[in-house]
Write a protein that holds these residues in place. Structure first.
Motif, short mmCIF file in Angstrom:
data_model
loop_
_atom_site.label_atom_id
_atom_site.label_comp_id
_atom_site.label_asym_id
_atom_site.label_seq_id
_atom_site.Cartn_x
_atom_site.Cartn_y
_atom_site.Cartn_z
N THR A 128 -2.11 2.97 -26.45
CA THR A 128 -2.40 4.03 -27.40
C THR A 128 -1.43 5.18 -27.13
OG1 THR A 128 -3.96 5.20 -25.98
CG2 THR A 128 -4.86 3.41 -27.34
N LEU A 129 -1.41 6.13 -28.05
CA LEU A 129 -0.52 7.29 -27.89
C LEU A 129 -0.83 8.01 -26.57
CD1 LEU A 129 0.28 9.87 -30.66
CD2 LEU A 129 -0.58 10.64 -28.46
N THR A 130 -2.11 8.20 -26.31
CA THR A 130 -2.52 8.93 -25.10
C THR A 130 -2.11 8.17 -23.84
OG1 THR A 130 -4.38 9.75 -26.36
CG2 THR A 130 -4.51 10.00 -23.97
N GLN A 131 -2.33 6.85 -23.86
CA GLN A 131 -1.95 6.03 -22.70
C GLN A 131 -0.44 6.08 -22.47
OE1 GLN A 131 -3.54 2.33 -24.12
NE2 GLN A 131 -5.48 2.53 -22.98
N ALA A 132 0.31 5.99 -23.56
CA ALA A 132 1.77 5.99 -23.42
C ALA A 132 2.26 7.35 -22.89
CB ALA A 132 2.42 5.68 -24.77
N ALA A 133 1.69 8.43 -23.40
CA ALA A 133 2.11 9.76 -22.95
C ALA A 133 1.79 9.95 -21.46
CB ALA A 133 1.43 10.84 -23.78
N GLU A 134 0.63 9.47 -21.05
CA GLU A 134 0.24 9.57 -19.64
C GLU A 134 1.18 8.75 -18.75
OE1 GLU A 134 -2.03 12.45 -19.50
OE2 GLU A 134 -2.01 11.24 -17.66
N ALA A 135 1.52 7.55 -19.24
CA ALA A 135 2.40 6.67 -18.46
C ALA A 135 3.79 7.28 -18.30
CB ALA A 135 2.49 5.30 -19.13
N ILE A 136 4.27 7.96 -19.34
CA ILE A 136 5.58 8.63 -19.24
C ILE A 136 5.48 9.79 -18.25
CG2 ILE A 136 7.23 10.09 -20.49
CD1 ILE A 136 6.74 8.27 -22.94
N ARG A 137 4.41 10.56 -18.38
CA ARG A 137 4.22 11.72 -17.50
C ARG A 137 4.17 11.29 -16.03
NH1 ARG A 137 2.14 16.61 -18.76
NH2 ARG A 137 1.77 15.84 -20.85
N ARG A 138 3.52 10.14 -15.78
CA ARG A 138 3.41 9.66 -14.39
C ARG A 138 4.63 8.83 -13.96
NH1 ARG A 138 -2.26 8.42 -15.85
NH2 ARG A 138 -1.56 6.28 -16.15
N GLU A 141 5.55 6.00 -14.96
CA GLU A 141 5.29 4.56 -14.88
C GLU A 141 6.11 3.80 -15.90
OE1 GLU A 141 0.63 5.22 -13.54
OE2 GLU A 141 1.09 4.40 -15.50
N ILE A 142 6.40 4.46 -17.00
CA ILE A 142 7.30 3.87 -18.00
C ILE A 142 8.29 4.94 -18.42
CG2 ILE A 142 5.51 2.30 -18.87
CD1 ILE A 142 5.31 4.10 -21.37
N SER A 143 9.39 4.50 -19.01
CA SER A 143 10.35 5.48 -19.52
C SER A 143 10.19 5.60 -21.03
CB SER A 143 11.78 5.04 -19.18
OG SER A 143 12.11 3.89 -19.93
N ALA A 144 10.62 6.74 -21.54
CA ALA A 144 10.58 6.93 -23.00
C ALA A 144 11.51 5.93 -23.68
CB ALA A 144 10.98 8.36 -23.33
N VAL A 145 12.61 5.60 -23.02
CA VAL A 145 13.54 4.63 -23.61
C VAL A 145 12.88 3.26 -23.72
CG1 VAL A 145 15.68 3.33 -23.17
CG2 VAL A 145 15.67 5.83 -22.93
N ALA A 146 12.19 2.85 -22.67
CA ALA A 146 11.53 1.53 -22.71
C ALA A 146 10.46 1.50 -23.81
CB ALA A 146 10.90 1.23 -21.35
N LEU A 147 9.75 2.60 -23.95
CA LEU A 147 8.73 2.67 -24.99
C LEU A 147 9.37 2.58 -26.38
CD1 LEU A 147 5.69 3.16 -25.61
CD2 LEU A 147 6.24 5.59 -25.76
N ALA A 148 10.43 3.33 -26.58
CA ALA A 148 11.12 3.31 -27.88
C ALA A 148 11.68 1.91 -28.16
CB ALA A 148 12.24 4.35 -27.88
N GLN A 149 12.24 1.29 -27.14
CA GLN A 149 12.78 -0.07 -27.34
C GLN A 149 11.68 -1.05 -27.73
OE1 GLN A 149 14.73 -0.42 -23.52
NE2 GLN A 149 16.78 -0.21 -24.44
N SER A 150 10.53 -0.90 -27.11
CA SER A 150 9.42 -1.79 -27.43
C SER A 150 9.01 -1.64 -28.90
CB SER A 150 8.23 -1.46 -26.51
OG SER A 150 7.10 -2.19 -26.89
N LEU A 151 8.93 -0.39 -29.35
CA LEU A 151 8.53 -0.16 -30.75
C LEU A 151 9.62 -0.62 -31.72
CD1 LEU A 151 6.90 3.36 -30.31
CD2 LEU A 151 5.71 1.20 -30.68
N LEU A 152 10.88 -0.36 -31.35
CA LEU A 152 11.98 -0.79 -32.22
C LEU A 152 12.01 -2.32 -32.33
CD1 LEU A 152 14.71 1.74 -30.99
CD2 LEU A 152 13.71 1.66 -33.29
#
Lengths: 62, 454
Positions: B8-18, B20-31
């Motif tokens: 979810t949006l909240t989970q993803a934002a928390e994971a970036i903050r901690r 645990e994931i990068s914003a680039v990896a998240l964007a690549q996943s969505l793309l």
């Protein structure tokens, strides 16, 4: 200009709207939007028959 | 860990903050998800892959440097194609605006960016956010409408091509597509989110909408955008509460007002049963559910809403329409032409009636934590020539009250159903807290079968 008579019928108002549409948009478009104008006539009539209290002001930006 | 697009949006934002994931990896996943699903679903107008990845890289660098992060840091967001985005085409999916490139961002877009969000892409809308259907299809069954006008935004979120998207609502254009696709849709109080830089349908009705997968995600996006904007004459000065805190602070089960008249009379059997089941489940979980009656002014709300919408739409389009009437879709064209014929006196009477309607609806909504109705009279129609019926959403738009739809089940034909909760003006804090409580009780996590393949 179209006049809304609260005691008139939807059919009368619809005819008036279609006639006005023919004047400004042409007969072809007036026919094309006949159903939409019939709905508009019903809405206009309902509003004119249920006017708010005279002290009620309009709200554009609620 | 789940696929990143499943967060979810909240989970993803928390994971970036901690970290645990990068914003680039998240964007690549969505793309990657978009690349896979877009040929079928047709939810997007523009995706600039390089820009998205570049913005994500920048967000990652900001994380590394310890910069103070916003609540949407690194989260890619979809924008309905009516939100001005500086340097990107905003076409309103129309021939009229086909080449329009704004020089500034809509205030809502600016505020999302300030909160750390990334513009993932521009999502499909029906032409000028009105009633001529878009090419987007419903991921639950492509023979059924995805609803409109925020078709692309709702489908993109439901199919997990993005975590959140902006829509808009003039009749039912946020909550209806959200419900048809199994997503959460929030239409805030009129004046809560700036309309500046949003292509209008009807100035006194248009409200920015939020589409997400969870109530908490919607609260996060609302918190990022809500607040006064001097550039929008309808923008409110009302204080902006901390919506996320309000959600987590709900102490006792809510008091819910079930509206049976009109809504449960006008829906199909399956929707009626679903809404009654929802009310029963909420009651069993501890909510106080009592029936409330609609005010007298409800009887004319559709007439006044329609008149206002047609006249304001005709006023906005007047100049374009004089030159390019043939470039409009058939439904929008007839809306504009009808609006041209409506007498000014009747427009004013309609605006006076709306004010009275809002007062009565606000009084009704203030007596409970939230009102409860079905979101739509039936699941998404099997007809790609319609965007569905706005009859259950329009009263809340016309009165300006905040409303949120949450998924409430599946029809026998496997299509999402939704219930709508409505609150008092500017009490989104209470509405969201109630919606979150209901969401937990109902426990829905909807994934369309057409978007299930990983």
């Amino acid at each position: 200009m179209v006049t809304v008579n609260p005691k008139g019928s939807q059919e009368e108002l619809s005819r008036e709207l279609i006639a006005r549409a023919a004047e400004i948009l042409g007969q072809e478009r007036a026919e094309a939007i006949r159903a939409t104008l019939s709905d508009a006539a019903a809405n206009l009539l309902l509003v004119s028959q249920n006017l708010p209290h005279r002290e009620e002001e309009p709200a554009f930006f609620l | 860990m789940a696929e990143l697009f499943d967060l979810t949006l909240t989970q993803a934002a928390e994971a970036i903050r901690r970290r645990e994931i990068s914003a680039v990896a998240l964007a690549q996943s969505l793309l990657g998800r978009i690349e896979k699903l877009e040929p079928t679903l047709k939810a997007w107008v523009t995706i600039d892959r390089e820009d998205v990845l570049s913005a994500a890289q920048q967000r990652d660098e900001e994380v590394e440097t310890g910069r103070r992060l916003g609540p949407l840091h690194g989260i890619p967001i979809g924008l309905k194609d009516i939100f001005y985005t500086a340097g990107m085409k905003t076409t309103a999916c129309s021939k009229i605006y086909a080449d329009f490139v704004p020089t500034y961002d809509a205030t809502s877009v600016t505020r999302l960016k300030q909160a750390g969000a990334i513009v993932l892409g521009i999502a499909v809308t029906t032409e000028f956010a009105t009633a001529d259907p878009s090419p987007t299809v419903n991921p639950w069954n492509p023979a059924h409408t995805p609803g409109g006008s925020s078709s692309g935004s709702a489908v993109a979120v439901a199919a997990r091509m993005c975590h959140g998207a902006l829509g808009s609502q003039t009749g039912g254009s946020t909550c209806r597509p959200a419900a048809y696709n199994g997503a959460v849709g929030l239409k805030a109080t009129y004046g809560r989110i700036s309309r500046y830089g949003v292509v209008p349908v009807s100035w006194s009705l248009d409200t920015v909408g939020i589409i997400t997968r969870t109530v908490l995600d919607a609260a996060t996006m609302l918190g990022a955008m809500a607040g006064h904007d001097p550039n929008d004459p309808s923008s409110s000065n009302e204080r902006v509460p901390n919506y996320r805190a309000a959600i987590s602070g709900i102490a006792s089960p809510p008091k819910i007002g079930l509206i049976r008249d009109f809504f449960l009379e006008r829906c199909d059997d399956e929707v009626r049963k679903n809404t009654e089941d929802v009310a029963q489940r909420l009651s069993k979980a501890g909510a106080i559910v009592e029936e409330v009656s609609l005010p007298e002014s409800f009887a004319t709300c559709y007439a006044s809403h329609r008149i206002v919408m047609q006249v304001e739409c005709a006023a906005f389009h007047q100049e374009f329409f004089q030159e390019r009437a043939d470039d409009y879709g058939p439904r929008l064209r007839s809306t504009i032409e009808s609006g041209m014929l409506i007498p000014g006196v009747q427009y004013m009477q309609s605006q006076r009636m709306r004010r009275h309607f809002r007062q009565e609806m606000s009084a009704m909504a203030s007596r409970v934590d939230a009102l409860l109705t079905p979101t739509t009279p039936a699941p998404a129609p099997r007809d790609l020539n319609t965007t569905g019926d706005p009859v259950f959403q329009a009263p809340w738009t016309s009165s300006g009250l905040p409303t949120i739809t949450i998924p409430s089940g599946l029809s026998q034909s496997g299509l999402p159903l939704g219930v709508q909760l409505e609150g008092a003006p500017f009490r989104e804090d209470k509405l969201l807290a109630t919606a979150r409580w209901c969401e937990v009780v109902l426990g829905m996590d909807m994934v369309p079968p057409g978007a299930n393949g990983k």
